[in-house]
Design a protein around this motif. Structure first.
Motif, PDB file in Angstrom:
ATOM      1  N   UNK A  74       2.077   1.916  -3.563  1.00 51.58           N
ATOM      2  CA  UNK A  74       1.279   2.577  -4.461  1.00 51.58           C
ATOM      3  C   UNK A  74       0.852   4.011  -3.907  1.00 51.58           C
ATOM      4  N   UNK A  75       0.646   4.194  -2.820  1.00 52.89           N
ATOM      5  CA  UNK A  75       0.587   5.549  -2.215  1.00 52.89           C
ATOM      6  C   UNK A  75       1.594   6.533  -2.667  1.00 52.89           C
ATOM      7  N   UNK A  76       2.851   6.163  -2.601  1.00 51.64           N
ATOM      8  CA  UNK A  76       3.511   6.842  -3.233  1.00 51.64           C
ATOM      9  C   UNK A  76       3.661   7.308  -4.682  1.00 51.64           C
ATOM     10  N   UNK A  77       3.231   6.202  -5.328  1.00 51.03           N
ATOM     11  CA  UNK A  77       3.080   6.605  -6.966  1.00 51.03           C
ATOM     12  C   UNK A  77       1.841   7.387  -6.989  1.00 51.03           C
TER      13      UNK A  77
ATOM     14  N   UNK B 175       9.830   8.996  -1.843  1.00 46.26           N
ATOM     15  CA  UNK B 175       9.245   7.855  -1.173  1.00 46.26           C
ATOM     16  C   UNK B 175       9.257   6.592  -2.081  1.00 46.26           C
ATOM     17  N   UNK B 176       8.938   6.638  -3.276  1.00 48.98           N
ATOM     18  CA  UNK B 176       8.784   5.569  -4.183  1.00 48.98           C
ATOM     19  C   UNK B 176      10.315   4.898  -4.249  1.00 48.98           C
TER      20      UNK B 176
ATOM     21  N   UNK C 271       0.958  -1.330   0.076  1.00 50.68           N
ATOM     22  CA  UNK C 271      -0.194   0.075   0.005  1.00 50.68           C
ATOM     23  C   UNK C 271       0.910   1.253  -0.054  1.00 50.68           C
ATOM     24  N   UNK C 272       1.954   1.216   0.781  1.00 58.47           N
ATOM     25  CA  UNK C 272       2.689   2.349   0.864  1.00 58.47           C
ATOM     26  C   UNK C 272       3.555   2.689  -0.774  1.00 58.47           C
TER      27      UNK C 272
ATOM     28  N   UNK D 143      11.819   1.764  -5.812  1.00 57.70           N
ATOM     29  CA  UNK D 143      11.738   2.106  -7.040  1.00 57.70           C
ATOM     30  C   UNK D 143      13.223   2.581  -7.769  1.00 57.70           C
ATOM     31  N   UNK D 144      13.455   2.318  -9.109  1.00 55.59           N
ATOM     32  CA  UNK D 144      14.593   2.919  -9.669  1.00 55.59           C
ATOM     33  C   UNK D 144      14.256   4.086 -10.494  1.00 55.59           C
ATOM     34  N   UNK D 145      14.875   5.164 -10.146  1.00 58.58           N
ATOM     35  CA  UNK D 145      14.577   6.315 -10.967  1.00 58.58           C
ATOM     36  C   UNK D 145      14.438   6.225 -12.456  1.00 58.58           C
TER      37      UNK D 145
END
Length: 136
Positions: A68-71, A78-79, A65-66, A84-86
């Motif tokens: 998904x929320x960051x996206x 946060x992602x 959920x964290x 996540x990779x930039x």
């Protein structure tokens, strides 16, 4: 003979550099589905589905959920903290009609023009806080 260095301890040292997130194997594992979602945006059909209902499209992916929320919040830092990779996130930037420069500028708290000027001038100054742990 020198004892082998603990690779996990060595990689953890990078977390002490302010504003730096090193994409380690642990982050890659953590962000696997987040990055796969981003890669899905390479297809126009998926970009259209995502734009039509972001939450529904994200819910098709086994992310936390964290993540998904960051996206949803477009909180790129946060992602990245969540795996996540930039370069994968760039697919989301472009889906939103943002250049890499515009998106990365937001990650620094700068305008795109200020970020570009800083980079043309040679990047961030080496002066200032160099260690989170030591506060220096």
């Amino acid at each position: 003979m020198t004892a082998p260095r603990d690779i996990q301890a060595y990689l953890a040292e990078f977390d002490d550099i302010p504003g730096t997130r090193v994409f380690t194997a642990a982050r890659a594992r953590q962000g696997y589905w987040l990055n796969q979602f981003c890669m899905s945006l390479m297809k126009d059909e998926n970009r259209r589905r995502f734009r039509a209902d972001e939450r529904a499209y994200l819910d098709e992916w086994p992310m936390t959920e964290a993540q998904k929320q960051a996206l949803l919040d477009r909180d790129y830092n946060r992602a990245i903290d969540l795996g996540a990779n930039v370069y994968f996130l760039a697919k989301l930037f472009f889906t939103d009609g943002k250049s890499f420069l515009q998106a990365v500028g937001t990650m620094t708290g700068m305008t795109a023009d200020d970020y570009q000027a800083m980079m043309i001038a040679g990047g961030r100054s080496p002066e200032g806080q160099r260690s989170i742990r030591e506060g220096r």
